[in-house]
Design a protein around this motif. Sequence first.
Motif, PDB file in Angstrom:
ATOM      1  N   MET A   3      44.410   1.549  85.165  1.00 27.38           N
ATOM      2  CA  MET A   3      45.497   1.710  86.133  1.00 27.38           C
ATOM      3  C   MET A   3      45.120   1.095  87.482  1.00 27.38           C
ATOM      4  SD  MET A   3      48.025   3.037  84.632  1.00 27.38           S
ATOM      5  CE  MET A   3      49.067   3.697  85.877  1.00 27.38           C
ATOM      6  N   ARG A   4      43.863   1.275  87.902  1.00 24.18           N
ATOM      7  CA  ARG A   4      43.429   0.676  89.160  1.00 24.18           C
ATOM      8  C   ARG A   4      43.455  -0.845  89.077  1.00 24.18           C
ATOM      9  NH1 ARG A   4      37.978   3.492  90.302  1.00 24.18           N
ATOM     10  NH2 ARG A   4      38.567   5.177  88.941  1.00 24.18           N
ATOM     11  N   TRP A   5      43.027  -1.368  87.922  1.00 19.38           N
ATOM     12  CA  TRP A   5      43.027  -2.816  87.730  1.00 19.38           C
ATOM     13  C   TRP A   5      44.463  -3.344  87.809  1.00 19.38           C
ATOM     14  CZ3 TRP A   5      45.134  -6.054  84.004  1.00 19.38           C
ATOM     15  CH2 TRP A   5      44.718  -7.389  84.052  1.00 19.38           C
ATOM     16  N   CYS A   6      45.397  -2.657  87.142  1.00 16.85           N
ATOM     17  CA  CYS A   6      46.809  -3.072  87.174  1.00 16.85           C
ATOM     18  C   CYS A   6      47.366  -3.002  88.592  1.00 16.85           C
ATOM     19  CB  CYS A   6      47.639  -2.188  86.252  1.00 16.85           C
ATOM     20  SG  CYS A   6      47.446  -2.578  84.516  1.00 16.85           S
ATOM     21  N   CYS A  10      48.824  -6.195  90.584  1.00 14.06           N
ATOM     22  CA  CYS A  10      50.206  -6.189  91.079  1.00 14.06           C
ATOM     23  C   CYS A  10      50.232  -6.447  92.583  1.00 14.06           C
ATOM     24  CB  CYS A  10      50.883  -4.865  90.766  1.00 14.06           C
ATOM     25  SG  CYS A  10      51.300  -4.676  89.029  1.00 14.06           S
ATOM     26  N   ALA A  11      49.311  -5.820  93.323  1.00 11.20           N
ATOM     27  CA  ALA A  11      49.252  -6.031  94.769  1.00 11.20           C
ATOM     28  C   ALA A  11      48.893  -7.479  95.086  1.00 11.20           C
ATOM     29  CB  ALA A  11      48.231  -5.083  95.400  1.00 11.20           C
TER      30      ALA A  11
END
Length: 65
Positions: A3-6, A10-11
Amino acid sequence: MVMRWCARRCAAARDKAEAGMTTAEYAMGTLAACGFAAVLYKVVTSGAVSTALQSLIEKALHAQF
């Protein structure tokens, strides 16, 4: 962890997508300033405004102190 990677991806994609916005904003600001300058030039060089400015300057030069 995924989730952090996604979230980071995205950012990063969002930041990259808006990278050219500052250039476009500067271009639009420049065009707006040029348009405003052209209108202001036409107003100041018009007959009525030119006469009023000339009269004002003459009054200022002939003022008694």
